[in-house]
Design a protein around this motif. Structure first.
Motif, PDB file in Angstrom:
ATOM      1  N   ARG A  68      56.758  20.688  32.297  1.00  0.00           N
ATOM      2  CA  ARG A  68      57.306  19.763  33.279  1.00  0.00           C
ATOM      3  C   ARG A  68      56.466  18.489  33.279  1.00  0.00           C
ATOM      4  O   ARG A  68      55.229  18.542  33.291  1.00  0.00           O
ATOM      5  N   VAL A  69      57.128  17.348  33.256  1.00  0.00           N
ATOM      6  CA  VAL A  69      56.441  16.062  33.227  1.00  0.00           C
ATOM      7  C   VAL A  69      55.840  15.778  34.601  1.00  0.00           C
ATOM      8  O   VAL A  69      56.561  15.726  35.605  1.00  0.00           O
ATOM      9  N   THR A  70      54.515  15.603  34.639  1.00  0.00           N
ATOM     10  CA  THR A  70      53.834  15.272  35.895  1.00  0.00           C
ATOM     11  C   THR A  70      53.453  13.793  35.962  1.00  0.00           C
ATOM     12  O   THR A  70      53.183  13.279  37.047  1.00  0.00           O
ATOM     13  N   ASP A  71      53.401  13.128  34.792  1.00  0.00           N
ATOM     14  CA  ASP A  71      53.043  11.709  34.772  1.00  0.00           C
ATOM     15  C   ASP A  71      53.709  11.060  33.573  1.00  0.00           C
ATOM     16  O   ASP A  71      53.668  11.604  32.466  1.00  0.00           O
ATOM     17  N   PHE A  72      54.335   9.919  33.806  1.00  0.00           N
ATOM     18  CA  PHE A  72      54.965   9.137  32.729  1.00  0.00           C
ATOM     19  C   PHE A  72      54.590   7.677  32.963  1.00  0.00           C
ATOM     20  O   PHE A  72      55.326   6.920  33.592  1.00  0.00           O
ATOM     21  N   PRO A  73      53.386   7.270  32.502  1.00  0.00           N
ATOM     22  CA  PRO A  73      52.819   5.990  32.925  1.00  0.00           C
ATOM     23  C   PRO A  73      53.337   4.767  32.192  1.00  0.00           C
ATOM     24  O   PRO A  73      52.873   3.659  32.472  1.00  0.00           O
ATOM     25  N   VAL A  74      54.245   4.895  31.230  1.00  0.00           N
ATOM     26  CA  VAL A  74      54.681   3.747  30.432  1.00  0.00           C
ATOM     27  C   VAL A  74      56.136   3.417  30.737  1.00  0.00           C
ATOM     28  O   VAL A  74      56.905   4.267  31.196  1.00  0.00           O
ATOM     29  N   ASN A  75      56.481   2.166  30.447  1.00  0.00           N
ATOM     30  CA  ASN A  75      57.850   1.687  30.580  1.00  0.00           C
ATOM     31  C   ASN A  75      58.243   0.974  29.297  1.00  0.00           C
ATOM     32  O   ASN A  75      57.379   0.512  28.528  1.00  0.00           O
ATOM     33  N   ALA A  76      59.526   0.863  29.057  1.00  0.00           N
ATOM     34  CA  ALA A  76      60.007   0.138  27.885  1.00  0.00           C
ATOM     35  C   ALA A  76      59.482  -1.295  27.934  1.00  0.00           C
ATOM     36  O   ALA A  76      59.563  -1.972  28.958  1.00  0.00           O
ATOM     37  N   GLY A  77      58.919  -1.729  26.818  1.00  0.00           N
ATOM     38  CA  GLY A  77      58.323  -3.059  26.736  1.00  0.00           C
ATOM     39  C   GLY A  77      56.816  -3.062  26.846  1.00  0.00           C
ATOM     40  O   GLY A  77      56.172  -4.069  26.512  1.00  0.00           O
ATOM     41  N   ASP A  78      56.231  -1.956  27.306  1.00  0.00           N
ATOM     42  CA  ASP A  78      54.771  -1.897  27.439  1.00  0.00           C
ATOM     43  C   ASP A  78      54.097  -1.846  26.075  1.00  0.00           C
ATOM     44  O   ASP A  78      54.583  -1.195  25.148  1.00  0.00           O
ATOM     45  N   LYS A  79      52.962  -2.504  25.996  1.00  0.00           N
ATOM     46  CA  LYS A  79      52.113  -2.409  24.802  1.00  0.00           C
ATOM     47  C   LYS A  79      51.206  -1.196  24.960  1.00  0.00           C
ATOM     48  O   LYS A  79      50.602  -0.993  26.019  1.00  0.00           O
ATOM     49  N   VAL A  80      51.099  -0.391  23.915  1.00  0.00           N
ATOM     50  CA  VAL A  80      50.262   0.804  23.962  1.00  0.00           C
ATOM     51  C   VAL A  80      49.325   0.818  22.765  1.00  0.00           C
ATOM     52  O   VAL A  80      49.624   0.246  21.714  1.00  0.00           O
ATOM     53  N   ALA A  81      48.194   1.471  22.938  1.00  0.00           N
ATOM     54  CA  ALA A  81      47.225   1.640  21.858  1.00  0.00           C
ATOM     55  C   ALA A  81      47.350   3.042  21.276  1.00  0.00           C
ATOM     56  O   ALA A  81      47.872   3.959  21.927  1.00  0.00           O
ATOM     57  N   ALA A  82      46.873   3.193  20.056  1.00  0.00           N
ATOM     58  CA  ALA A  82      46.905   4.508  19.418  1.00  0.00           C
ATOM     59  C   ALA A  82      46.175   5.527  20.291  1.00  0.00           C
ATOM     60  O   ALA A  82      45.110   5.253  20.844  1.00  0.00           O
ATOM     61  N   LYS A  83      46.772   6.716  20.464  1.00  0.00           N
ATOM     62  CA  LYS A  83      46.259   7.834  21.250  1.00  0.00           C
ATOM     63  C   LYS A  83      46.312   7.604  22.756  1.00  0.00           C
ATOM     64  O   LYS A  83      45.797   8.415  23.522  1.00  0.00           O
ATOM     65  N   GLN A  84      46.942   6.513  23.190  1.00  0.00           N
ATOM     66  CA  GLN A  84      47.122   6.305  24.623  1.00  0.00           C
ATOM     67  C   GLN A  84      48.178   7.273  25.144  1.00  0.00           C
ATOM     68  O   GLN A  84      49.217   7.460  24.520  1.00  0.00           O
ATOM     69  N   PRO A  85      47.952   7.914  26.303  1.00  0.00           N
ATOM     70  CA  PRO A  85      48.939   8.863  26.833  1.00  0.00           C
ATOM     71  C   PRO A  85      50.275   8.197  27.145  1.00  0.00           C
ATOM     72  O   PRO A  85      50.321   7.145  27.774  1.00  0.00           O
ATOM     73  N   LEU A  86      51.346   8.833  26.687  1.00  0.00           N
ATOM     74  CA  LEU A  86      52.703   8.407  27.021  1.00  0.00           C
ATOM     75  C   LEU A  86      53.271   9.260  28.150  1.00  0.00           C
ATOM     76  O   LEU A  86      54.063   8.774  28.959  1.00  0.00           O
ATOM     77  N   ALA A  87      52.898  10.541  28.185  1.00  0.00           N
ATOM     78  CA  ALA A  87      53.385  11.446  29.219  1.00  0.00           C
ATOM     79  C   ALA A  87      52.398  12.595  29.354  1.00  0.00           C
ATOM     80  O   ALA A  87      51.711  12.962  28.400  1.00  0.00           O
ATOM     81  N   GLN A  88      52.351  13.173  30.564  1.00  0.00           N
ATOM     82  CA  GLN A  88      51.483  14.316  30.841  1.00  0.00           C
ATOM     83  C   GLN A  88      52.335  15.447  31.395  1.00  0.00           C
ATOM     84  O   GLN A  88      53.125  15.249  32.314  1.00  0.00           O
ATOM     85  N   LEU A  89      52.166  16.650  30.799  1.00  0.00           N
ATOM     86  CA  LEU A  89      52.882  17.826  31.276  1.00  0.00           C
ATOM     87  C   LEU A  89      51.979  18.669  32.170  1.00  0.00           C
ATOM     88  O   LEU A  89      50.744  18.586  32.100  1.00  0.00           O
ATOM     89  N   LEU A  90      52.598  19.512  33.004  1.00  0.00           N
ATOM     90  CA  LEU A  90      51.854  20.378  33.919  1.00  0.00           C
ATOM     91  C   LEU A  90      50.977  21.351  33.130  1.00  0.00           C
ATOM     92  O   LEU A  90      51.451  22.004  32.197  1.00  0.00           O
ATOM     93  N   THR A  91      49.691  21.483  33.524  1.00  0.00           N
ATOM     94  CA  THR A  91      48.743  22.280  32.749  1.00  0.00           C
ATOM     95  C   THR A  91      48.016  23.340  33.570  1.00  0.00           C
ATOM     96  O   THR A  91      47.151  24.029  33.023  1.00  0.00           O
ATOM     97  N   LYS A  92      48.314  23.507  34.888  1.00  0.00           N
ATOM     98  CA  LYS A  92      47.538  24.401  35.736  1.00  0.00           C
ATOM     99  C   LYS A  92      47.526  25.824  35.207  1.00  0.00           C
ATOM    100  O   LYS A  92      46.459  26.454  35.086  1.00  0.00           O
ATOM    101  N   GLN A  93      48.697  26.368  34.882  1.00  0.00           N
ATOM    102  CA  GLN A  93      48.769  27.743  34.384  1.00  0.00           C
ATOM    103  C   GLN A  93      48.011  27.886  33.069  1.00  0.00           C
ATOM    104  O   GLN A  93      47.321  28.890  32.846  1.00  0.00           O
ATOM    105  N   LEU A  94      48.104  26.886  32.227  1.00  0.00           N
ATOM    106  CA  LEU A  94      47.406  26.936  30.945  1.00  0.00           C
ATOM    107  C   LEU A  94      45.895  26.886  31.148  1.00  0.00           C
ATOM    108  O   LEU A  94      45.134  27.563  30.434  1.00  0.00           O
ATOM    109  N   GLU A  95      45.432  26.128  32.113  1.00  0.00           N
ATOM    110  CA  GLU A  95      43.997  26.059  32.391  1.00  0.00           C
ATOM    111  C   GLU A  95      43.470  27.409  32.850  1.00  0.00           C
ATOM    112  O   GLU A  95      42.340  27.800  32.507  1.00  0.00           O
ATOM    113  N   ILE A  96      44.275  28.157  33.628  1.00  0.00           N
ATOM    114  CA  ILE A  96      43.873  29.503  34.051  1.00  0.00           C
ATOM    115  C   ILE A  96      43.758  30.421  32.831  1.00  0.00           C
ATOM    116  O   ILE A  96      42.799  31.199  32.703  1.00  0.00           O
TER     117      ILE A  96
END
Length: 432
Positions: A68-96
């Motif tokens: 599940r997407v918890t963060d989507f910090p970019v918009n169309a037209g944004d400049k991004v650098a290599a390895k910059q996050p485009l989206a973050q998925l839920l990780t709580k269960q995986l961390e456990i």
């Protein structure tokens, strides 16, 4: 390039006379540098083709895992650098799961360390003590049995008592053997096979941790290279499955163009050939691309072959690319030989108006000791090194302003100084 009637050098002077302002209204002379119009013979002239601008790289970025997407910090037209996050998925269960796997790994590591370290000195001391006790009991029973045997032979003890001492003596002997074997095992340490098994269990636990950590990394979807987000395919709260799209990123540091060239023209087009690019959406700029590929497979009906070119992009003051993906482009490629061509330095061209023009340095009509400038409209064709094919009111050797021409006015007085760099026909120069 369309034919344009050439004007004489005297006609150019007439333009100056009609366009000049009164000398009294002129400011001090502008500082300029000049270079001549060059005539070249037996050169390749150009033909115009149409094409579309494409990014040098384009990546449709998808998710490698479900989540599940918890963060989507970019918009169309944004400049991004290599390895910059485009989206973050839920990780709580995986961390456990990772915490549990790391704990199991530590358990396996400690078990292996215990085996490799062998017995503690106290354990060896305890084993030796048990062996000594077993040895003492064994010796005692041996002596007691000898006494009982002597008494039995004199009928001083019963047969049952004799058998009881024999049994206890044999038991003491076996206990001694067991104690000695236990001591020897402690001295020898664990079997190599047990250590190998423990190492294998540790490796399995380590790989499980690695697998989960890799999954954790994949829950952060990153840009594959420097570029611009051109499309969004998800949003915060959306559930995405492995392989589903997240965003599209294009690299516009360079752009690629493709022209469909008739087979009869291909002999003039070679790798590295320079081509002038006109992009109507980007007026006032001289763009020069290089041929990077001539695809050896053409259309059987039109007999056209794809020719690909690469253009280094330009950027505005805000850092945005001037040439954008999808723009329409006109591509001037050399396709024929001409006996005579006039060429002007790239730096002499003043773009951005209704048509390209150059400023000719000419004697002032009122005072021939002074030098003024006359604007001359030109039509331009193919490029060659630092020069551009041009037609108009030009003559070979005509002095053109190549430095300081950005703010000149028709008829303005100038003072000529040596150029900081003199272009030579055929010398490779960068686009302006």
């Amino acid at each position: 390039m369309p034919h344009v009637r050439r004007m004489s050098f005297l006609a150019a002077l007439a333009i100056v006379g009609s366009a000049s302002t009164p000398a009294a209204a002129q400011p001090g002379p502008a500082i300029v540098s000049i270079a001549p119009v060059v005539e070249r013979k037996n050169v390749e002239a150009g033909h115009m083709f149409v094409g579309t601008v494409h990014p040098i790289r384009r990546s449709v970025v998808g998710s490698a895992v479900d989540g599940r997407v918890t963060d989507f910090p970019v918009n169309a037209g944004d400049k991004v650098a290599a390895k910059q996050p485009l989206a973050q998925l839920l990780t709580k269960q995986l961390e456990i799961q990772i915490a549990a796997a790391e704990a199991d790994l530590r358990l396996k590591q400690e078990e292996l360390r215990e085996l490799k370290n062998g017995a503690r000195p106290e354990e060896l001391k305890e084993a030796k003590a048990k062996t000594a006790v077993a040895q003492a009991l064994h010796d005692y029973m041996q002596q007691k049995m000898q006494r009982t045997k002597a008494l039995f032979e004199r009928n001083a003890v019963s047969e049952d008592q004799m058998q009881d001492d024999v049994s206890k003596t044999l038991a003491a002997a076996q206990a001694l053997v067991a104690a000695q074997a236990a001591e020897e095992l402690i001295v020898a340490g664990p079997r190599p096979e047990r250590i190998a098994q423990a190492e294998a269990r540790e490796a399995v636990a380590q790989e499980e941790v690695n697998r989960l950590r890799d999954l954790l990394v994949k829950h952060t979807i990153i840009a594959p290279f420097d570029g611009y987000v051109v499309r969004e395919h998800t949003e915060v709260g959306q559930w995405i499955r492995s392989g589903e799209l997240v965003a599209e990123v294009e690299d516009l540091s360079e752009v690629e163009l493709e022209a469909q060239v008739l087979e009869s023209y291909l002999d003039h087009v070679r790798l590295g050939t320079e081509a002038r690019i006109e992009i109507p959406a980007v007026p006032g700029r001289l763009l020069v691309a290089q041929v990077t590929a001539v695809v050896p497979h053409g259309d059987e009906r039109s007999r056209n072959f794809p020719v690909r070119l690469r253009l280094k992009n330009q950027f505005d003051a805000a850092g945005n690319p001037v040439v954008k993906s999808g723009m329409f482009a006109r591509i001037w490629l050399p396709t024929e030989h001409r006996d005579r061509v006039l060429m002007v330095p790239q730096d002499a061209l003043v773009l951005g108006g209704a048509s390209p023009l150059v400023y000719a340095a000419v004697p002032d009509r009122a005072d021939p000791q002074k030098t003024t400038v006359a604007p001359l409209p030109v039509q331009i064709g193919t490029v060659f090194g630092g020069y551009v094919e041009a037609s108009g009111a030009l003559e070979p050797g005509m002095p053109l302003v190549i430095e300081g021409n950005e703010r000149l006015r028709p008829g303005q007085e100038v003072r000529v100084v040596p150029a900081s760099r003199t272009a030579v026909p055929g010398e490779a120069t960068s686009s302006q």
